[in-house]
Every structure is written in structure tokens, then in C-alpha cells.
Design an enzyme around this catalytic site. Structure first.
Site, PDB file in Angstrom:
ATOM      1  N   GLY A 188      42.302  49.751  10.238  1.00 27.22           N
ATOM      2  CA  GLY A 188      43.324  49.532   9.227  1.00 27.22           C
ATOM      3  C   GLY A 188      42.993  48.656   8.044  1.00 27.22           C
ATOM      4  O   GLY A 188      43.853  48.405   7.204  1.00 27.22           O
ATOM      5  N   CYS A 321      29.753  55.110   7.211  1.00 25.31           N
ATOM      6  CA  CYS A 321      28.861  53.950   7.288  1.00 25.31           C
ATOM      7  C   CYS A 321      27.530  54.397   7.888  1.00 25.31           C
ATOM      8  O   CYS A 321      26.934  53.715   8.700  1.00 25.31           O
ATOM      9  CB  CYS A 321      29.489  52.800   8.076  1.00 25.31           C
ATOM     10  SG  CYS A 321      30.234  53.283   9.634  1.00 25.31           S
TER      11      CYS A 321
END
Length: 767
Positions: A188, A321
């Protein structure tokens, strides 16, 4: 019982002084706990180095620096949440107090560098330091700074977030009227950035836009709820779906059902994570190309589903990532190819000045986990076709490849700015995807909702994951948007649903995963519960009462929540196809004995900044000294407060009140941001209902250092009050004002969910 479990159990049965770690290379257990319990992971992986050197993702001559950076711990980074009006005060406090205390400090022989702002993040709201998380947690010299970070993070004023993770939301270029979908949102940190951007103007309590944050993992959805709740926004909804088949939603536009297309979509997909080696050191020994080969298909399906739900002219950011082109450029190239011109890569090279990045690559090869290379699909043997797919290779046609502009993708390398590794691509939608029949474009900034509470269940259920082959095929037509809308309208008058009730999804498959959620029930217009509230707080005629909801269909309503009208529209029209975990902010709580007062509901601190613009009575303006007293003492008597505050409070009936501090621009040393607190006006005293971390936050902003807490007397000790607050509050008020009793009134404890004057911050879904 497995071998490890048995070993652990045996270790627990041993006496501490004799206990030894059973792992190879283990040491003895001392008072400080296990030391050297497992062998240190060697930060070497020959296959990793061979693979990326062959792909030439690092500029020539920089490979050594690249590998050295990967072996260093990741620096700690923090971001000040920019949507709260006191972000500048937090920044001022950090720079002038905590950062100054770090000057000339040494920890374990290493000189502590004073944190520096990230050059590419706007308004100095993001900072990084050479301190690793481990040193921050363990070092006694840094205890005060670490406690500040923990407390402010809990209050939602600071987010400890990796630097590269902050990039995708910035490149979305969000405006307050945008409808946003975050497809893979947990835990989040990026979602909170999006919420902040919606609330760029704090004078607007209900922005026209909203964020729908989705995650496939039910448990991680609750972590997402906790993160989002810290920002107290009525414009966030957390849902639980497989992102590759997330349902297509509809909204009511002037009485018509229309498909909901999003202005902005964040597609931060699951990935192999080899850009996170600096913080996840397990990646060193576990890395293999197989991870990327297995994830490529899922990543492409999620990105395709996002592109389908993007509005024409909208922007979607795809990010990982990972440094592997199979997860990065290969996904983008395949998506661009099958979009047939509907999507294009945006040139964002000048949008984050100061950020160092490498352009996306245009040529790459595919390697199996055992080191076998393939340069194109034609060379892949049939036995490998389940593992390697044609979409993993770059396009063969040089003109088509050039037209894609893959060099517009951003590759972030760890050694360039001391960060993790990252990949970002920004896509703009020019027209509808070729396999969609048509895509009606929503007019204006945002759709106006119909004021009726009639529930409009969706047509076909979309609980099942979509067929991957259909999602990937450009020939897939699906059901036309018009047909979906008409099917929904045909079902609208089935008469089986209660007005304004958005129940949990009926699909049995959906109920197999996670908890069954309570329904979302909007307060009917004629509900007798609301008029006393409206009268007691003198709510403005513009107050959007239709947006109030509860989480129960039976019994007394204990909590009242609020959503924006746009999210209300989404809730009412999609309850059959959407698994909603949480939405809305708590604005009122019922008192146990509330009927004794003029109003049964007290204000909740969580939603006070949203509610305050509509309240016209029971507001007490307080000074900075009053705020200090109210936040450090549980039930201060009127005589403790200023005469101005007493004169405002004395004629008010007992019950919930708003305490408002307005900054004095003529006094630059005073706190220069407004504060709104929930309080209770008792017989002889005033108390605040504010969570502990929020109390500590305000006290720090006023220059007070919190030293401890005397729980028995409900007193928070600060550097100003340590000497003066030692006596409990049990003396008779001077002059015995208005003949009032000499102890805090009994009805202070009437609020069932209040302990020690704090408004508990709920992590679990509201009930």
C-alpha cells in the site's frame, strides 16, 4: 513434524546457557539472543552475473560499481505525506530538530550522514540516509529518531518507503478528479501516494476522483486497509480480486448504465524481484531465470486487463522491481504489438528532473535456468514451448520495433543514485483496444451520480478468472459494452434486493477465499437516526447525507461511515461482481448512554477533517497552550484552559465538540498549521478523543518532547510538563464554577470504544 520444527522444539527445551544453534556455523546463545544463528548469505551468484553481463543492461565500465552497490545495504528512505496540511511543519521539525541531532554522530565506527532530500522528489518531501533499517532499530543513539519515525508512520504523516517505489505514482500525473485503479496494491505505499495526490487541495473534503486498490491476497488486503486508513480519505476502496481478471465495473450516469473506465491505472505487477537484492538478500541464492519465465504470462495478462479498463486519453504505469527484460520490455513490446496502435509509450524523460535512469533496451535473448540461450522463437525446441513463449522475444520487424520506442522505458540501476533496481514504462491510450467492440468515452471531469438508492446488480458474474488465451488474443471480442449495460438494466427491477444495501458477493467461489465481509448499507433518506445529528451539529444544507453508510442491516447502528458520492455510485452498481474489503471513513460513533444527551453520536477523529467543513455549531476555538493541555492531560478542568476557551464552552450542552486551533501568522514561532480535534464537553472538564500517536504528533509539532506517560492519572509527560503534572487531577476547581462537581464527570466514559481518552485506530474492517 518436519526436521526444522523438531530442531526448533529441541532448542526451546534446552536451557538458555547451554543452547546452541543446530545450523552449520551457528554460535552460542547469549543474553542478547541468537548470534550468528545461520551462516551469512554469500552475496554471489555466477548465473546472475553471466546473464546480465550478456544482456549488457549496465553501461560499459560500470559493472564493478553495479555489483558493489548490490552488495551494500539499502539506505533508509522516508516520505512525508504531502496531502496533510501540516506536511511543511513535519519537514520543518525534521530539518531543525531530528536531522540536526544526527550531525557528527558515529554508530559502530561509521559516521552518520545527515539525511538528504531526494533530488527528483517534489518539494523536499522525500529523504534518504546511509543508515540501514537494522542500525536504526538497534542503535541506542538513534532511539529518539527511530521512535519519531515509528510514531509518525503510525499517524500517517511519514511513510518509510523505498526510493524507487515512489516513482510510479509520480509518473501517473494524478489530478483530484481522476478515477484511479491500483491493480496489485498491497502493501500500500504507492496507494497512499495516490490518495495524497487526490487530496492536493485540503479545502475540498470530497475530491471528484477516487482510488480502487486491489490485491489478489485476502490477508494482504487488510494490510492495505491499515495503510490507507492512516490517511483518513473517503475516496478509497479496497477490493480483493485476481488482477488479471478484475471485473469490469459500471456506474450510473444521468440514469444510464455506463462502463467504468479509469483515467489512471497503476500496474505494479508481481515480479522476480532481483532489483531488491540489497534488502532481500535471499534473492542472491535463489535467483534463476526460471522465475521470470514463469511470471511473464501473468504479468502480460495483468497489463492487458489494465489496458482494457483504461479510458481513452488515460495513462497507465507498468512497473517491476526486476531488471530482467523478460518481465519488462518483453511485456511492454507484446502489449504494444497486440494493441495495434491503441497504446503508445509516453516520453517522460523530463518529468522527474534529477532522476538518473537508463533507456529501455531493444534487443535481448532468453536463457533457461540451466544456461541455454535462445535468440528468437524459431530456435526454441518444441519440448520448451510450455516454458518459453513467443511473447518473450523482441519483435523481428525492425520498423515495428523502432515504432514502439522501447527506449522510452526507464531502467533504474542501483549504483547510479544508491537505490534499488527498478523498471517503469508509461503507456497512454489513444483509442479502444482492437478486440473491444466499442468504448463510450465518459464526458467531463467526472460522472454525476443519480441520486436514487436503487441497487443495480451486475449482469454476468465475473468471479471466474478470465481465460489467459482470450486475454492475450487480439481477436477476442467478448461482450460489447452496450450489451453489458442493457443486461444490467434488465436485472435492475428484479425486486429481490433492498434499496441502498450492498451485500457481500453471492458467488460461492469468492467466499472460499478469506473472510465473509459485512454488507455496506447506506442510510435511507427518511431514517430517523439522522435529524438529531443534523440538528445537534448544525450541519450545512450541502452535507451529503446520502453518502453515509453502516456495516449492519440489523440492530443499532454503532458506527457511521462516509464515502464520496462517486464511490457510492460504484458500490450501489457493482455489489454482485465486486468483493469489497473496506471503504469509507468513520465519522460518528454511538455512545452507550447517548440518549441522555441531545445526540446519541459523538464525532470520530478519523473523519473529522472531512466532516469539519459542514459543522456549524459546537466548535470551540483554542490556543496553542490549550492544545498542549488538552493533549497531555486526560480530563483537564475548565480552570486549566484559557478564559477565551472557557467562555465558549460554558454555555454548550454536554456532549461531543470540535476543538479548532487556527495558526497566528503574526507569531512565526507558533505552530503554523490548523488543527482540528474531537472532544467532549463534560460537567467540569473537556477531554479529547484522539489516538495516542496522533497526540504525540501534534505535541512534537509544537516543540514538545514526549518523555513518558503516567497511565494512572492519564497524563503524558513532556519536557515542559514533567515537573508540573506530577499531581493527579483530583483537586477542587477554583471557585467551584457553576457549582460543578470536583471530579471528571461520569459520562466521560460513555463512549463504548474509548480508552484513556484515545480514539482507537481500527485496523480490522469496520463492523
Amino acid at each position: 513434524m518436519g526436521r526444522r520444527s523438531r530442531g526448533r522444539r529441541l532448542q526451546q527445551q534446552q536451557r538458555p546457557e547451554d543452547a546452541e544453534d543446530g545450523a552449520e556455523g551457528g554460535g552460542k546463545r547469549g543474553e542478547a539472543g541468537w548470534e550468528g544463528g545461520y551462516p551469512e548469505i554469500v552475496k554471489e551468484n555466477k548465473l546472475f552475473e553471466h546473464y546480465y553481463q550478456e544482456l549488457k543492461i549496465v553501461p560499459e565500465g560500470e559493472w564493478g560499481q553495479f555489483m558493489d552497490a548490490l552488495r551494500e545495504p539499502l539506505p533508509a528512505t522516508l516520505r512525508i505525506t504531502g496531502y496533510k496540511s501540516h506536511a511543511k511543519e513535519i519537514l520543518h521539525c525534521l530539518k531543525n530538530k531530528y536531522f540536526k541531532e544526527l550531525e557528527d554522530l558515529e554508530v559502530d565506527g561509521q559516521k552518520v550522514e545527515v539525511p538528504q532530500p531526494l533530488s527528483w522528489y517534489p518539494e523536499e518531501l522525500a529523504w534518504h540516509t546511509n543508515l540501514s533499517r537494522k542500525i536504526l532499530r538497534k542503535s541506542p543513539q538513534l532511539e529518539k529518531f527511530h521512535q519519531f519515525l515509528v510514531s509518525e508512520t503510525e499517524s500517517g504523516n511519514i511513510s518509510r518507503q523505498e526510493a524507487v517505489s515512489m516513482i510510479p505514482p509520480l509518473l501517473l500525473n494524478v489530478r483530484p478528479h481522476h478515477k484511479i485503479l491500483d491493480m496489485c496494491a498491497a502493501p500500500g505505499s504507492k496507494t497512499t501516494q495516490l490518495i495524497e495526490m487526490l487530496h492536493a487541495d485540503m479545502n475540498v473534503p470530497f475530491p471528484e476522483g477516487f482510488v480502487i486498490a486491489n490485491d489478489v491476497d485476502n490477508k494482504r488486503c487488510y494490510l492495505l486497509v491499515h495503510q490507507a486508513k492512516r490517511l483518513s480519505s473517503p475516496c478509497i476502496m479496497v477490493v480483493n480480486h485476481d488482477a488479471s481478471s478484475i471485473p469490469r465495473l459500471q456506474i450510473d450516469v444521468d440514469g444510464r448504465k455506463e462502463i467504468l473506465f479509469y483515467d489512471r491505472i497503476l500496474c505494479d505487477v508481481p515480479c522476480s524481484g532481483d532489483g531488491t537484492m540489497r534488502k532481500n538478500i535471499d534473492v542472491w541464492k535463489k535467483w534463476t531465470t526460471l522465475n521470470s519465465l514463469q511470471l511473464h504470462g501473468l504479468q502480460l495478462r495483468i497489463a492487458t486487463r489494465g489496458a482494457e479498463q483504461l479510458a481513452a486519453g488515460g495513462r497507465m504505469v507498468y512497473s517491476t522491481c526486476s531488471l530482467n527484460p523478460i518481465e519488462d520490455e518483453a511485456v511492454i513490446a507484446s502489449l504494444l504489438e497486440k494493441s495495434e496502435g491503441a497504446l503508445e509509450l509516453a516520453d517522460v524523460s523530463d518529468e522527474l528532473p534529477g532522476l538518473k535512469w537508463m533507456p529501455g533496451i531493444t534487443q535481448w535473448k532468453v536463457m533457461t535456468k540451466d544456461g541455454q540461450w535462445f535468440t528468437d522463437w524459431d530456435t526454441v525446441p518444441h519440448s520448451r514451448h510450455t516454458q518459453i513463449r513467443p511473447t518473450m522475444f523482441p519483435p523481428k520487424d525492425p520498423e515495428k520495433l523502432q515504432a514502439m520506442h522501447l527506449e522510452r522505458c526507464l531502467r533504474i540501476l542501483p549504483h547510479h543514485q544508491n537505490t534499488g533496481g527498478f523498471f517503469v514504462a508509461v503507456l497512454v491510450k489513444k483509442s479502444s483496444m482492437p478486440w473491444n467492440k466499442r468504448q463510450p468515452k465518459l464526458q467531463g471531469k467526472s460522472a454525476e451520480t443519480r441520486e436514487s438508492t436503487q441497487l443495480s446488480p451486475a449482469g454476468p458474474a465475473e468471479g471466474k478468472p478470465a481465460d489467459p488465451s482470450k486475454l492475450e488474443s487480439p481477436s477476442f471480442t467478448g461482450t460489447g459494452d452496450t450489451e453489458i449495460a442493457h443486461a444490467a438494466e434488465d436485472l435492475e427491477n428484479n425486486g429481490n434486493k433492498k434499496d441502498g444495501v450492498c451485500g457481500p458477493p453471492p458467488s460461492k467461489k469468492m467466499k472460499l477465499f478469506g473472510f465473509k465481509e459485512d454488507p455496506f448499507v447506506f442510510i435511507p433518506e427518511d431514517d430517523p437516526l439522522f435529524p438529531p445529528i443534523e440538528k445537534f451539529y448544525a450541519l450545512a444544507p450541502s452535507f451529503p447525507r446520502m453518502n453515509l453508510l453502516t456495516r449492519t442491516t440489523e440492530g443499532k447502528k454503532r458506527q457511521l461511515y462516509m464515502v464520496s458520492k462517486e464511490l457510492r455510485n460504484v458500490l450501489l452498481n457493482n455489489s454482485e461482481k465486486m468483493k469489497v474489503i473496506n471503504t469509507g471513513i468513520k465519522v460518528w460513533c454511538r455512545n452507550n448512554s447517548g440518549e441522555e444527551f441531545d445526540c446519541a453520536f459523538r464525532l470520530a477523529q478519523e473523519g473529522i477533517y472531512t466532516l469539519y467543513p459542514f459543522i456549524n455549531s459546537r466548535i470551540i476555538t483554542v490556543s496553542m497552550e490549550d492544545v498542549k493541555i488538552l493533549l497531555t492531560q486526560e480530563n483537564p478542568f475548565f480552570r486549566k484552559l484559557s478564559s477565551e476557551t472557557y467562555s465558549q464552552a460554558k454555555d454548550l450542552a454536554k456532549g461531543s465538540i470540535v476543538l479548532k486551533y487556527e495558526p497566528d501568522s503574526a507569531n512565526p514561532d507558533a505552530l503554523q498549521c490548523p488543527i482540528v480535534l474531537c472532544g467532549w464537553r463534560g460537567k467540569a472538564s473537556i477531554r479529547t478523543f484522539v489516538p495516542k500517536n496522533e497526540r504525540l504528533h501534534y505535541l512534537r509539532m509544537m516543540g514538545l518532547e514526549v518523555l513518558g506517560e503516567k497511565k494512572k492519572e492519564g497524563v503524558i509527560l513532556t519536557n515542559e510538563s514533567a515537573a508540573s503534572t506530577g499531581q493527579p487531577e483530583n483537586e477542587v476547581p477554583e471557585g467551584q464554577r457553576a457549582g460543578e462537581p470536583n471530579s471528571p464527570d461520569a459520562e466521560e466514559a460513555n463512549s463504548p470504544d474509548v480508552t484513556a481518552g484515545c480514539d482507537p485506530a481500527g485496523v480490522h474492517p469496520p463492523r
